[in-house]
Design a protein around this motif. Structure first.
Motif, PDB file in Angstrom:
ATOM      1  N   THR A 137      37.174  41.097  36.477  1.00  0.00           N
ATOM      2  CA  THR A 137      37.945  40.448  37.543  1.00  0.00           C
ATOM      3  C   THR A 137      38.890  41.443  38.191  1.00  0.00           C
ATOM      4  O   THR A 137      39.025  41.493  39.425  1.00  0.00           O
ATOM      5  CB  THR A 137      38.745  39.262  36.968  1.00  0.00           C
ATOM      6  N   LEU A 141      38.976  42.636  42.182  1.00  0.00           N
ATOM      7  CA  LEU A 141      40.207  42.512  42.966  1.00  0.00           C
ATOM      8  C   LEU A 141      40.644  43.861  43.518  1.00  0.00           C
ATOM      9  O   LEU A 141      41.085  43.957  44.672  1.00  0.00           O
ATOM     10  CB  LEU A 141      41.317  41.906  42.107  1.00  0.00           C
ATOM     11  N   PRO A 149      45.428  45.852  41.350  1.00  0.00           N
ATOM     12  CA  PRO A 149      46.265  44.646  41.388  1.00  0.00           C
ATOM     13  C   PRO A 149      47.239  44.604  40.219  1.00  0.00           C
ATOM     14  O   PRO A 149      47.015  45.221  39.175  1.00  0.00           O
ATOM     15  CB  PRO A 149      45.239  43.509  41.289  1.00  0.00           C
ATOM     16  N   VAL A 154      45.938  39.574  38.195  1.00  0.00           N
ATOM     17  CA  VAL A 154      44.650  39.523  37.504  1.00  0.00           C
ATOM     18  C   VAL A 154      44.599  38.326  36.558  1.00  0.00           C
ATOM     19  O   VAL A 154      43.610  37.578  36.523  1.00  0.00           O
ATOM     20  CB  VAL A 154      44.391  40.826  36.731  1.00  0.00           C
ATOM     21  N   VAL A 157      44.286  35.000  38.675  1.00  0.00           N
ATOM     22  CA  VAL A 157      42.975  34.820  39.291  1.00  0.00           C
ATOM     23  C   VAL A 157      41.899  34.619  38.230  1.00  0.00           C
ATOM     24  O   VAL A 157      41.027  33.752  38.378  1.00  0.00           O
ATOM     25  CB  VAL A 157      42.631  36.028  40.192  1.00  0.00           C
ATOM     26  N   ILE A 168      36.412  34.489  42.846  1.00  0.00           N
ATOM     27  CA  ILE A 168      37.377  35.597  42.920  1.00  0.00           C
ATOM     28  C   ILE A 168      37.497  36.078  44.364  1.00  0.00           C
ATOM     29  O   ILE A 168      38.601  36.266  44.887  1.00  0.00           O
ATOM     30  CB  ILE A 168      36.941  36.752  42.002  1.00  0.00           C
ATOM     31  N   GLU A 169      36.370  36.263  45.019  1.00  0.00           N
ATOM     32  CA  GLU A 169      36.387  36.737  46.405  1.00  0.00           C
ATOM     33  C   GLU A 169      37.072  35.728  47.322  1.00  0.00           C
ATOM     34  O   GLU A 169      37.814  36.101  48.235  1.00  0.00           O
ATOM     35  CB  GLU A 169      34.953  36.995  46.882  1.00  0.00           C
ATOM     36  N   ALA A 172      40.834  35.900  46.773  1.00  0.00           N
ATOM     37  CA  ALA A 172      41.363  37.150  47.317  1.00  0.00           C
ATOM     38  C   ALA A 172      41.390  37.108  48.841  1.00  0.00           C
ATOM     39  O   ALA A 172      42.327  37.606  49.474  1.00  0.00           O
ATOM     40  CB  ALA A 172      40.528  38.327  46.831  1.00  0.00           C
ATOM     41  N   PRO A 177      46.531  36.694  45.941  1.00  0.00           N
ATOM     42  CA  PRO A 177      45.917  35.827  44.936  1.00  0.00           C
ATOM     43  C   PRO A 177      46.934  35.087  44.079  1.00  0.00           C
ATOM     44  O   PRO A 177      46.705  33.951  43.706  1.00  0.00           O
ATOM     45  CB  PRO A 177      45.091  36.806  44.090  1.00  0.00           C
TER      46      PRO A 177
END
Length: 756
Positions: A137, A141, A149, A154, A157, A168-169, A172, A177
């Motif tokens: 992840t 990110l 990040p 992290v 998310v 995740i996308e 972001a 996030p």
């Protein structure tokens, strides 16, 4: 292929392939249209043969990889073509890779029998890809955000997406996030569309389940739903078949993705939301075994709060906070006590219900936030506590708040905290001796030792005398352990006393004192050059700190101490892994500087492509209003090393001057010698024609180093080592000769350090 090789790649079969590529049917004005069968009349089997032959011809020239994504959306013709290619690809250098999402495969999905058929074919392998772990992840990110990040981002998310790359996308893309508390509308609609396809009874049960959390027990849901068993099972079976809920062998259920649960829960009506959570709270209060062992207090507190029953929520949150502390879950304890503070204003008789005043709740929240490593919040709580405390009536209580505020200011790099700590000492001076006063005096002495060692020693003596008077063993005070390592003049730097403190902490089961002892034990062993023992002590401390939940506070330096020892032992890969683990823990304030500075130095030494970013992040700490000298001096060294790494001698010279001007350079040999070594390598030898580093600049550095020897090579320029290698070697050999012929050990060490 059409864009790269043009129509000729299709070997005269453009008309047939136009069924797959309509662009082939478009011909420029004046050009003859391709001949052949009409597009609509091309036999499917003939077309499949043409496609297979095309890929065969390409594969004969070079290996071919064909990637087909989102197979779950393929129609029957596409599936048939893929099946044909699987059989035709056996004798060619063709790798066919197809991807699909298992979440989309409900029980009646047409892809299921197709996959079963492929599983029986020779040469077909099915690879199940699990969800991304936390590191995966973080990698996505970093790629999406263009920078590494923060650890909190992290964690947030990864917790919400459970490692699903698409989710995740989406988070972001929605912005920050961490700040994305509300699901992006497009993602919410996509998730709810899956729910809307379920029968209405199943949707109703899914809404009830969403109020219970991502994971829920069948018996608990049955208590809350109040439905006949057969009706409940039918609804759950539909949710499982729709790939929204999964069942486990223990009889519990879990939403396939946490974001499914979040979307359904957020879609509840206000009255429905409060009613469902109240049912859950009552059910768990009556039958605590319906949730995981030890989780009942926290679940009850959550549900009464979500049900907006403030009096019940207040008492439940206080009870749950105590249970969290018993499990060493200090971050959870801090969140629950924050809720108590929030509800205090909404419950008129809160003090009577809890049996404590508001200041006591503030102090407990402050302790929990500090132990969990949330120093910014803890600092705010000290200000609130000082506004409430009656200094005249309770001077020791006020002194404790002042000391904690001063310590937090220093830990966050906002100031040295001296004013607050000295005021705390003034208030504590007239208070009778008690164990609480002894501990406070030891804390004050440990803080002052970095600022005013003389006063620190005086306060430490006072603490020792008070401890003897009340029968308190100072060896178990974590701050006293720190003090031993800095004020004892014994050759072993207090090692024997630290060993005694470690043994006593283990014997009495005092985990915080043991972690503190191991922090300073690893530090002293490193300073004594006993690197292997230092690494072992730090590793033991890491395990203990993790066990009792204080990795981000008392044990914040253990991972970086271990990394430092591993670097000295030449085990750089292990050191980098220790730094990576420290990054995941994300120690707060200046506690997070040590691992960052070490990892930046490692990446600089290895010419890592991400070195500049880490070096920049570490050097940014120099802009803070205050840094302890043992933190500041290594950054001085890092700045010089970073300039030397890019051969920027001007920047290296400026960084060297700033380092030599540091007033604490001569007081801390452990941190000072590496700085002097970096300075020496930057400008110990210069040429008299060097315009980048002219002789006057080198002379100013040499003048600041009492035992340095400056050698000027007449007629040489900037590339001295290449222009006059014999002169350079002779100068270095001369210094080494002085050491080998018996000069004073202290002087010789300095000459080598400044000339190497």
């Amino acid at each position: 292929m059409l864009r790269h090789d043009g129509p000729a790649a299709f070997a005269g079969y453009e008309a047939e392939f136009a069924r797959l590529l309509p662009e082939l049917a478009r011909v420029p004005a004046g050009a003859a249209a391709p001949t052949g069968l009409p597009v609509s009349d091309t036999p499917r089997g003939y077309l499949f043969d043409l496609v297979a032959d095309l890929f065969r011809r390409i594969a004969e020239e070079r290996p071919l990889v064909l990637l087909i994504e989102d197979l779950h959306w393929a129609d029957r013709s596409t599936r048939d073509l893929i099946g044909f290619l699987v059989r035709a690809a056996r004798a060619t250098r063709l790798l066919l890779v197809c991807t699909y999402r298992t979440d989309e495969l409900h029980r009646g999905h047409p892809l299921r029998p197709f996959l079963a058929e492929l599983d029986r074919a020779r040469g077909v392998d099915r690879i199940e890809l699990g969800r991304l772990d936390r590191d995966g992840t973080a990698a996505i990110l970093a790629d999406l955000l263009g920078a590494e990040p923060a650890a909190r981002a992290v964690d947030d998310v990864h917790g919400r997406t459970q490692g699903n790359p698409f989710f995740i996308e989406e988070l972001a893309a929605a912005g920050d996030p961490v700040g994305c508390a509300v699901l992006p509308e497009t993602l919410r609609d996509l998730l709810l569309a899956r729910v809307d396809r379920l029968p209405e009874p199943a949707q109703r049960v899914l809404r009830m389940a969403a109020a219970g959390g991502t994971r829920f027990a069948h018996q608990l849901l049955a208590e809350v739903a109040g439905l006949p068993e057969a009706e409940l099972e039918d609804a759950l079976r539909a949710a499982v078949a729709g790939q929204l809920v999964v069942a486990d062998p223990d009889g519990d259920y879990e939403f396939r993705h946490a974001l499914f649960r979040e979307a359904v829960h957020d879609d509840l009506l206000p009255g429905e939301h409060a009613r469902l959570h109240a049912r859950y709270a009552a059910a768990i209060e009556a039958q605590p075994h319906l949730v995981a062992a030890g989780r009942a207090p926290a679940e009850i507190a959550h549900h009464w709060y979500a049900a907006h029953d403030h009096p019940r929520a207040l008492i439940a949150a206080r009870t749950a906070a105590g249970a969290a502390a018993d499990r060493y879950a200090y971050a959870e304890q801090s969140r629950l006590l924050e809720r108590v503070l929030e509800l205090w204003e909404l419950v008129p008789d809160a003090a009577d219900r809890l049996g404590m005043d508001h200041l006591r709740v503030l102090e407990e929240t402050l302790d929990a936030a500090s132990t969990a490593g949330d120093y910014n919040r803890a600092l705010t709580l000290t200000r609130a506590g000082l506004a409430e405390v009656d200094t005249a009536a309770e001077p020791l209580r006020a002194a404790g708040l002042l000391h904690r505020r001063g310590r937090l200011l220093a830990l966050l790099g906002k100031s040295d905290g001296t004013a607050e700590v000295r005021e705390a000492y003034r208030l504590a001076a007239g208070v009778p001796d008690t164990p609480e006063r002894v501990r406070l005096l030891a804390d004050i002495a440990a803080h002052l030792v970095k600022i005013d060692p003389g006063q620190a020693a005086s306060v430490a003596d006072e603490a020792m005398a008070a401890a003897e008077a009340v029968g308190e063993d100072v060896a178990l005070l974590p701050t006293r352990i720190a003090l031993l390592c800095r004020t004892d003049n014994a050759p072993d730097l207090g090692l024997a006393e630290l060993r005694r403190a470690e043994a006593l902490a283990r014997a009495t089961g005092n985990a915080p004192a043991l972690v503190s002892a191991l922090v300073y034990l690893s530090d002293v062993l490193y300073e004594l050059g006993r690197y292997a023992e230092s690494e072992e002590a730090a590793e033991a401390g890491v395990s203990e700190a993790r066990r009792v939940g204080i990795s981000r506070s008392t044990g914040a330096y253990l991972l970086s101490n271990r990394a430092e020892a591993l670097i000295a032992l030449g085990r750089w890969d292990e050191a980098d892994a220790a730094c990576a683990e420290a990054a995941r823990i994300d120690p707060p304030g200046v506690s997070g500087l040590h691992w960052l500075q070490l990892r930046a130095g490692l990446r600089l030494a290895r010419a890592h492509p991400a070195a500049d970013e880490l070096v920049g992040r570490a050097l940014a700490f120099l802009a803070r209003p205050y840094l302890w000298p043992n933190h500041r001096l290594p950054l001085r060294e890092l700045r010089i090393e970073a300039a030397l790494a890019v051969d920027d001698k001007v920047a290296a010279l400026a960084a060297s001057r700033a380092a030599l001007a540091d007033e604490r350079l001569v007081d801390l040999p452990r941190e000072g010698w590496p700085v002097l070594s970096a300075v020496a390598r930057a400008a110990a030898l210069v040429g008299d024609r060097d315009r980048l580093t002219p002789p006057p600049c080198a002379e100013s550095i040499a003048a600041a180093l009492p035992t340095a020897e400056l050698t000027v090579c007449p007629g040489a320029g900037h590339m001295l080592m290449m222009e006059r290698p014999d002169d350079v070697n002779a100068a270095v050999a001369g210094v080494l000769h002085q050491v080998l012929t018996g000069r004073d050990a202290g002087t010789s060490g300095q000459r080598v350090g400044t000339s190497a």
